[in-house]
Design a protein around this motif. Structure first.
Motif, mmCIF file in Angstrom:
data_model
loop_
_atom_site.group_PDB
_atom_site.id
_atom_site.type_symbol
_atom_site.label_atom_id
_atom_site.label_comp_id
_atom_site.label_asym_id
_atom_site.label_seq_id
_atom_site.Cartn_x
_atom_site.Cartn_y
_atom_site.Cartn_z
ATOM 1 N N LYS A 61 -114.014 -12.825 -13.827
ATOM 2 C CA LYS A 61 -114.029 -11.363 -13.836
ATOM 3 C C LYS A 61 -113.154 -10.740 -12.757
ATOM 4 C CE LYS A 61 -118.484 -11.132 -16.042
ATOM 5 N NZ LYS A 61 -119.913 -10.883 -15.878
ATOM 6 N N SER A 62 -112.778 -11.526 -11.754
ATOM 7 C CA SER A 62 -111.854 -11.060 -10.718
ATOM 8 C C SER A 62 -111.377 -12.267 -9.918
ATOM 9 C CB SER A 62 -112.514 -10.030 -9.791
ATOM 10 O OG SER A 62 -113.488 -10.635 -8.967
ATOM 11 N N PHE A 63 -110.437 -11.993 -9.002
ATOM 12 C CA PHE A 63 -109.898 -13.044 -8.133
ATOM 13 C C PHE A 63 -109.944 -12.584 -6.680
ATOM 14 C CE2 PHE A 63 -107.605 -13.663 -12.141
ATOM 15 C CZ PHE A 63 -107.857 -15.004 -12.374
ATOM 16 N N ALA A 64 -109.942 -13.567 -5.805
ATOM 17 C CA ALA A 64 -109.729 -13.345 -4.377
ATOM 18 C C ALA A 64 -108.653 -14.339 -3.941
ATOM 19 C CB ALA A 64 -111.006 -13.566 -3.591
ATOM 20 N N ILE A 65 -107.862 -13.951 -2.964
ATOM 21 C CA ILE A 65 -106.837 -14.839 -2.413
ATOM 22 C C ILE A 65 -107.025 -14.877 -0.904
ATOM 23 C CG2 ILE A 65 -104.367 -15.243 -2.070
ATOM 24 C CD1 ILE A 65 -103.881 -13.676 -4.667
ATOM 25 N N THR A 66 -107.007 -16.081 -0.368
ATOM 26 C CA THR A 66 -107.068 -16.249 1.074
ATOM 27 C C THR A 66 -105.961 -17.193 1.513
ATOM 28 O OG1 THR A 66 -108.661 -18.069 0.874
ATOM 29 C CG2 THR A 66 -109.559 -15.847 1.205
ATOM 30 N N CYS A 67 -105.542 -17.028 2.749
ATOM 31 C CA CYS A 67 -104.625 -17.971 3.394
ATOM 32 C C CYS A 67 -105.246 -18.319 4.738
ATOM 33 C CB CYS A 67 -103.234 -17.383 3.567
ATOM 34 S SG CYS A 67 -102.106 -18.532 4.406
ATOM 35 N N PHE A 68 -105.491 -19.611 4.942
ATOM 36 C CA PHE A 68 -106.223 -20.082 6.116
ATOM 37 C C PHE A 68 -105.481 -21.229 6.779
ATOM 38 C CE2 PHE A 68 -109.693 -22.697 7.996
ATOM 39 C CZ PHE A 68 -110.173 -21.757 8.893
ATOM 40 N N ASP A 69 -105.443 -21.202 8.108
ATOM 41 C CA ASP A 69 -104.875 -22.275 8.929
ATOM 42 C C ASP A 69 -106.034 -23.028 9.580
ATOM 43 O OD1 ASP A 69 -103.818 -23.892 10.935
ATOM 44 O OD2 ASP A 69 -102.761 -22.276 11.955
ATOM 45 N N ILE A 86 -109.343 -8.429 -7.051
ATOM 46 C CA ILE A 86 -108.119 -8.443 -7.854
ATOM 47 C C ILE A 86 -108.557 -8.576 -9.307
ATOM 48 C CG2 ILE A 86 -105.970 -9.673 -8.332
ATOM 49 C CD1 ILE A 86 -106.210 -10.797 -5.414
ATOM 50 N N PRO A 87 -108.193 -7.646 -10.178
ATOM 51 C CA PRO A 87 -108.647 -7.704 -11.576
ATOM 52 C C PRO A 87 -108.265 -9.017 -12.261
ATOM 53 C CG PRO A 87 -107.611 -5.590 -11.107
ATOM 54 C CD PRO A 87 -107.355 -6.470 -9.913
ATOM 55 N N ALA A 88 -109.090 -9.429 -13.199
ATOM 56 C CA ALA A 88 -108.910 -10.710 -13.896
ATOM 57 C C ALA A 88 -107.633 -10.762 -14.720
ATOM 58 C CB ALA A 88 -110.114 -11.008 -14.779
ATOM 59 N N ASP A 89 -107.051 -9.617 -15.057
ATOM 60 C CA ASP A 89 -105.806 -9.650 -15.827
ATOM 61 C C ASP A 89 -104.563 -9.762 -14.940
ATOM 62 O OD1 ASP A 89 -105.897 -7.063 -14.809
ATOM 63 O OD2 ASP A 89 -105.410 -6.087 -16.709
ATOM 64 N N VAL A 90 -104.737 -9.785 -13.619
ATOM 65 C CA VAL A 90 -103.626 -10.015 -12.687
ATOM 66 C C VAL A 90 -103.548 -11.518 -12.447
ATOM 67 C CG1 VAL A 90 -102.744 -9.623 -10.353
ATOM 68 C CG2 VAL A 90 -103.878 -7.761 -11.600
#
Length: 178
Positions: A61-69, A86-90
């Motif tokens: 239903k949605s997304f999340a993006i992370t960048c981790f060191d 972030i909407p699921a169609d992205v």
């Protein structure tokens, strides 16, 4: 998939305590998985890399993006980027979309990372420390919106992701300042 585990890097596997989840396709036109970054993506330039993903669960239903060191010389690693709702169609972000507005995606919420910046902060490990990994994780979620305040930390987002992740893919690169 844990291809980012490598004895060259001093830190732990930050995703080990978060449970197993299916993976899906995640790619970038800006750097190779497991490779080094181009100058624009590095700290100080802070141009977020292009990312695209497919093959995630149909119920996403949605997304999340992370960048981790995970290799930062701290007990808690270093968050370089955290964005959610972030909407699921992205299914793709172009290079440079990692600003505060995520390239104009109205629903998306970008948090302030450990650099103090709201948006993508590129790889910039301390000189002479070690090579550092930068793990870009795209999380497919079971909710359209996470109820996480815009002033929360990426750690609070990560806690919420634990309860809502259907699948997760990690694409990574590394950098060293000698």
């Amino acid at each position: 998939m844990t291809d980012y585990l490598d004895p060259r890097f001093p830190g732990p596997d930050p995703y080990a305590p978060l449970g197993e989840h299916p993976s899906f396709d995640l790619t970038s036109d800006d750097f190779a998985n497991g490779g080094t970054f181009k100058e624009p993506q590095l700290g100080g330039n802070d141009v977020s890399p292009q990312l695209s993903w497919s093959g995630f669960p149909a119920e996403t239903k949605s997304f999340a993006i992370t960048c981790f060191d995970p290799d930062a010389p701290t007990a808690a690693g270093f968050w370089h980027w955290a964005v959610f709702n972030i909407p699921a169609d992205v299914t793709e972000l172009p290079s440079g979309a990692g600003d505060e507005t995520l390239g104009g995606i109205a629903q998306a919420v970008t948090l302030v990372g450990d650099s103090g910046k709201r948006g993508y902060y590129g790889p910039n490990p301390p000189a002479g420390h070690a090579p550092h990994r930068y793990l870009f994780a795209v999380h497919a979620l079971d909710v359209a919106e996470l109820d996480v305040p815009a002033d929360a930390t990426p750690t609070v987002l990560g806690f919420n992701l634990y309860f809502h992740t259907l699948a997760r893919s990690i694409y990574w690169g590394w950098h060293e300042n000698k």
